[in-house]
Motif scaffolding. Structure first.
Motif, PDB file in Angstrom:
ATOM      1  N   ILE A 274      63.153  -7.002 -15.247  1.00 46.88           N
ATOM      2  CA  ILE A 274      61.620  -6.741 -15.243  1.00 46.88           C
ATOM      3  C   ILE A 274      61.066  -8.552 -14.801  1.00 46.88           C
ATOM      4  O   ILE A 274      61.472  -9.298 -15.377  1.00 46.88           O
ATOM      5  CB  ILE A 274      61.101  -6.366 -16.561  1.00 46.88           C
ATOM      6  CG1 ILE A 274      61.169  -4.902 -16.643  1.00 46.88           C
ATOM      7  CG2 ILE A 274      59.648  -6.618 -16.477  1.00 46.88           C
ATOM      8  CD1 ILE A 274      60.806  -4.563 -18.065  1.00 46.88           C
ATOM      9  N   PRO A 275      60.045  -8.320 -13.934  1.00 52.36           N
ATOM     10  CA  PRO A 275      59.555  -9.538 -13.561  1.00 52.36           C
ATOM     11  C   PRO A 275      58.904 -10.464 -14.693  1.00 52.36           C
ATOM     12  O   PRO A 275      58.171  -9.565 -15.557  1.00 52.36           O
ATOM     13  CB  PRO A 275      58.310  -9.356 -12.511  1.00 52.36           C
ATOM     14  CG  PRO A 275      58.787  -7.926 -11.888  1.00 52.36           C
ATOM     15  CD  PRO A 275      59.645  -7.294 -13.110  1.00 52.36           C
ATOM     16  N   ASP A 276      58.938 -11.620 -15.001  1.00 52.06           N
ATOM     17  CA  ASP A 276      58.423 -12.347 -16.148  1.00 52.06           C
ATOM     18  C   ASP A 276      57.108 -12.120 -16.231  1.00 52.06           C
ATOM     19  O   ASP A 276      56.400 -13.024 -15.459  1.00 52.06           O
ATOM     20  CB  ASP A 276      59.061 -13.760 -15.935  1.00 52.06           C
ATOM     21  CG  ASP A 276      58.949 -14.381 -17.217  1.00 52.06           C
ATOM     22  OD1 ASP A 276      57.829 -14.177 -18.186  1.00 52.06           O
ATOM     23  OD2 ASP A 276      59.567 -15.544 -17.630  1.00 52.06           O
ATOM     24  N   SER A 277      56.571 -11.706 -17.249  1.00 52.49           N
ATOM     25  CA  SER A 277      55.022 -11.519 -17.378  1.00 52.49           C
ATOM     26  C   SER A 277      54.340 -12.985 -17.584  1.00 52.49           C
ATOM     27  O   SER A 277      53.386 -13.313 -17.023  1.00 52.49           O
ATOM     28  CB  SER A 277      54.724 -10.425 -18.588  1.00 52.49           C
ATOM     29  OG  SER A 277      53.140 -10.437 -18.770  1.00 52.49           O
ATOM     30  N   LYS A 278      55.016 -13.642 -18.439  1.00 54.50           N
ATOM     31  CA  LYS A 278      54.435 -14.678 -18.941  1.00 54.50           C
ATOM     32  C   LYS A 278      54.407 -15.851 -17.642  1.00 54.50           C
ATOM     33  O   LYS A 278      53.389 -16.760 -17.545  1.00 54.50           O
ATOM     34  CB  LYS A 278      55.323 -15.623 -19.939  1.00 54.50           C
ATOM     35  CG  LYS A 278      54.700 -17.108 -20.403  1.00 54.50           C
ATOM     36  CD  LYS A 278      55.585 -17.724 -21.503  1.00 54.50           C
ATOM     37  CE  LYS A 278      54.860 -18.706 -21.860  1.00 54.50           C
ATOM     38  NZ  LYS A 278      54.805 -20.052 -20.846  1.00 54.50           N
ATOM     39  N   GLU A 279      55.642 -15.844 -16.948  1.00 52.70           N
ATOM     40  CA  GLU A 279      55.496 -16.702 -15.715  1.00 52.70           C
ATOM     41  C   GLU A 279      54.398 -16.409 -14.698  1.00 52.70           C
ATOM     42  O   GLU A 279      53.640 -17.331 -14.145  1.00 52.70           O
ATOM     43  CB  GLU A 279      56.701 -16.604 -14.745  1.00 52.70           C
ATOM     44  CG  GLU A 279      57.024 -17.532 -13.683  1.00 52.70           C
ATOM     45  CD  GLU A 279      57.846 -16.971 -12.544  1.00 52.70           C
ATOM     46  OE1 GLU A 279      58.162 -17.382 -11.607  1.00 52.70           O
ATOM     47  OE2 GLU A 279      58.704 -15.904 -12.962  1.00 52.70           O
ATOM     48  N   LEU A 280      54.190 -15.083 -14.418  1.00 52.30           N
ATOM     49  CA  LEU A 280      53.326 -14.625 -13.409  1.00 52.30           C
ATOM     50  C   LEU A 280      51.787 -14.707 -13.963  1.00 52.30           C
ATOM     51  O   LEU A 280      51.050 -15.370 -13.180  1.00 52.30           O
ATOM     52  CB  LEU A 280      53.660 -13.364 -12.979  1.00 52.30           C
ATOM     53  CG  LEU A 280      54.815 -12.955 -12.511  1.00 52.30           C
ATOM     54  CD1 LEU A 280      54.933 -11.339 -12.096  1.00 52.30           C
ATOM     55  CD2 LEU A 280      54.938 -13.454 -11.105  1.00 52.30           C
ATOM     56  N   GLN A 281      51.525 -14.844 -15.117  1.00 52.18           N
ATOM     57  CA  GLN A 281      50.308 -14.964 -15.883  1.00 52.18           C
ATOM     58  C   GLN A 281      50.165 -16.424 -15.658  1.00 52.18           C
ATOM     59  O   GLN A 281      48.948 -16.761 -15.375  1.00 52.18           O
ATOM     60  CB  GLN A 281      50.325 -14.298 -17.112  1.00 52.18           C
ATOM     61  CG  GLN A 281      49.923 -12.761 -17.297  1.00 52.18           C
ATOM     62  CD  GLN A 281      49.598 -12.461 -18.682  1.00 52.18           C
ATOM     63  OE1 GLN A 281      48.672 -13.062 -19.261  1.00 52.18           O
ATOM     64  NE2 GLN A 281      50.038 -11.290 -19.155  1.00 52.18           N
ATOM     65  N   ASP A 282      50.868 -17.137 -16.208  1.00 49.40           N
ATOM     66  CA  ASP A 282      50.722 -18.671 -15.978  1.00 49.40           C
ATOM     67  C   ASP A 282      50.274 -19.371 -14.639  1.00 49.40           C
ATOM     68  O   ASP A 282      49.249 -20.016 -14.621  1.00 49.40           O
ATOM     69  CB  ASP A 282      51.872 -19.444 -16.628  1.00 49.40           C
ATOM     70  CG  ASP A 282      52.136 -19.497 -18.396  1.00 49.40           C
ATOM     71  OD1 ASP A 282      50.943 -18.995 -18.978  1.00 49.40           O
ATOM     72  OD2 ASP A 282      53.060 -19.724 -18.578  1.00 49.40           O
ATOM     73  N   LYS A 283      51.019 -18.647 -13.950  1.00 48.74           N
ATOM     74  CA  LYS A 283      50.709 -19.339 -12.309  1.00 48.74           C
ATOM     75  C   LYS A 283      49.518 -18.505 -11.698  1.00 48.74           C
ATOM     76  O   LYS A 283      48.827 -19.725 -11.090  1.00 48.74           O
ATOM     77  CB  LYS A 283      51.978 -18.925 -11.516  1.00 48.74           C
ATOM     78  CG  LYS A 283      53.216 -19.520 -11.724  1.00 48.74           C
ATOM     79  CD  LYS A 283      54.332 -19.172 -10.802  1.00 48.74           C
ATOM     80  CE  LYS A 283      55.397 -20.021 -11.162  1.00 48.74           C
ATOM     81  NZ  LYS A 283      56.552 -19.747 -10.373  1.00 48.74           N
TER      82      LYS A 283
END
Length: 298
Positions: A274-283
Motif C-alpha cells: 500500500i502507498p505510504d499514507s504518512k509520506e504522501l500526506q507529509d509531502k
C-alpha cells in the motif's frame, strides 16, 4: 346720484379683490405642488432627510488576481514529490528527445483564468505512478451584502461537508473517527489499510503490506487542519478496486477569497504493498504550506 356712484364703486372693488385672491390661491397651489415634488425626491414622504439609506456594499476580496499555476511549485519540491520525473530529468530513465521537461506541468483548461487556474504533473516508474495537481479558485460574491471572503468561507465549508470532514468548532468530530479519536484513512474497497488482495479478497496472506508506520499519537485520518491558511482540511482515501490500488490525498485550504486544492496520488503495480499514507500526506502538507506562504507574500 352720488349714492349710486358709491354703490357701483364698491362692487367694482369687491370684484377686483376676488380676482386678485383667486390668482394668489392658484399661485400658492402651484408653489406647493413644486415643493411637494422636491420633497418626494428627498425622502419619499416630503420630509427632508428622511430617505432610507441603502445598505453599504460588502468589502471586495483581498485577492483580485491568481498566480501562474505551473510556476507556483518549485522544481525542488517537484523532485521530491515525483521521483519518476526526477529520474527522467537526470537521464536515469529513457525519454523522448523532443519531450519537454517533466517539471513544466500541464496547465488546466479553464474558461476564465482570472477566476480559476490549475496545473498538473505526472511521473512513472516500473513500481508506481504519481500524479500531482494544484488548483486555485478566486471566489467572487454577487450579493452586495456578502463579501468575497464570506462567500469563499461558505464554499470551503461546503467542500468540507461533501468530503465528510467537519471544520470549525466541530472539527474534532471528524468523519469516520473512532471513539479513541484515531481511525484509519478511508478504504473505498472496505476495511482498513491492510485489507484486500489482488482480487479484493480478505484471504489470509493476501492482505497488502501497509508501508506506513505512524506513531501512536499521530493522526492520519481525514481531518481539519489549523495551521494552513484561514482554514484547511486533508482527505486520505485508499482505493483497492480491481482497476488498481492507489491512495489519493486531497488537501484544501482557504486564504481570504482564494481556495487552493492540492491533489496527490500514488498508483502501485504491486497490489500487496500500500502507498505510504504518512509520506504522501507529509509531502502534500509541505506543498500546501509553501503555496500558502506565496499568498502571504502578496
Amino acid at each position: 346720484m352720488p349714492r349710486r356712484a358709491i354703490r357701483y364703486a364698491t362692487r367694482g372693488t369687491l370684484a377686483s379683490y376676488a380676482t386678485t385672491t383667486a390668482l394668489a390661491l392658484a399661485l400658492a397651489g402651484t408653489l406647493t405642488a413644486c415643493t411637494g415634488s422636491s420633497g418626494a425626491d428627498d425622502g419619499g414622504d416630503g420630509k427632508p432627510g428622511s430617505a432610507s439609506a441603502s445598505p453599504s456594499a460588502a468589502a471586495p476580496g483581498k485577492y483580485d488576481t491568481l498566480p501562474e499555476p505551473c510556476g507556483t511549485v518549485a522544481v525542488s519540491q517537484l523532485r521530491e514529490m515525483l521521483p519518476g520525473a526526477a529520474a527522467a530529468e537526470d537521464g536515469d530513465t529513457p525519454a523522448p528527445s523532443d519531450s519537454a521537461s517533466p517539471f513544466e506541468g500541464e496547465a488546466s483548461v479553464t474558461y476564465d483564468t482570472d477566476r480559476r487556474v490549475g496545473c498538473s504533473w505526472k511521473s512513472a516508474t516500473t513500481l508506481s505512478t504519481r500524479h500531482l495537481s494544484v488548483d486555485f479558485e478566486r471566489v467572487v460574491s454577487y450579493k452586495p451584502t456578502v463579501s468575497d471572503d464570506e462567500q469563499a468561507e461558505r464554499l470551503f465549508a461546503k467542500k468540507a461537508r461533501k468530503a465528510g470532514i467537519a471544520v470549525g468548532p466541530a472539527s474534532a468530530q471528524s468523519a469516520g473517527e473512532t471513539p479513541d479519536g484515531h481511525a484509519s484513512p478511508t478504504d473505498k474497497k472496505g476495511g482498513s489499510d491492510g485489507a484486500g488482495g489482488e482480487d479484493g479478497s480478505d484471504e489470509p496472506g493476501d492482505a497488502p503490506e501497509d508501508s506506513s508506520s505512524p506513531t501512536p499519537d499521530e493522526d492520519l485520518t481525514p481531518r481539519a487542519l489549523d495551521d494552513i491558511g484561514d482554514a484547511a482540511y486533508i482527505d486520505d482515501t485508499l482505493h483497492t478496486a480491481d482497476s488498481g490500488l492507489h491512495r489519493d490525498i486531497t488537501l484544501v485550504f482557504r486564504t481570504a477569497n482564494v481556495i487552493a486544492t492540492v491533489e496527490y496520488d500514488q498508483w502501485v503495480t504491486d497490489k500487496h504493498r500500500i502507498p505510504d499514507s504518512k509520506e504522501l500526506q507529509d509531502k502534500a502538507r509541505e506543498l500546501a504550506e509553501q503555496l500558502e506562504g506565496q499568498f502571504e507574500e502578496d
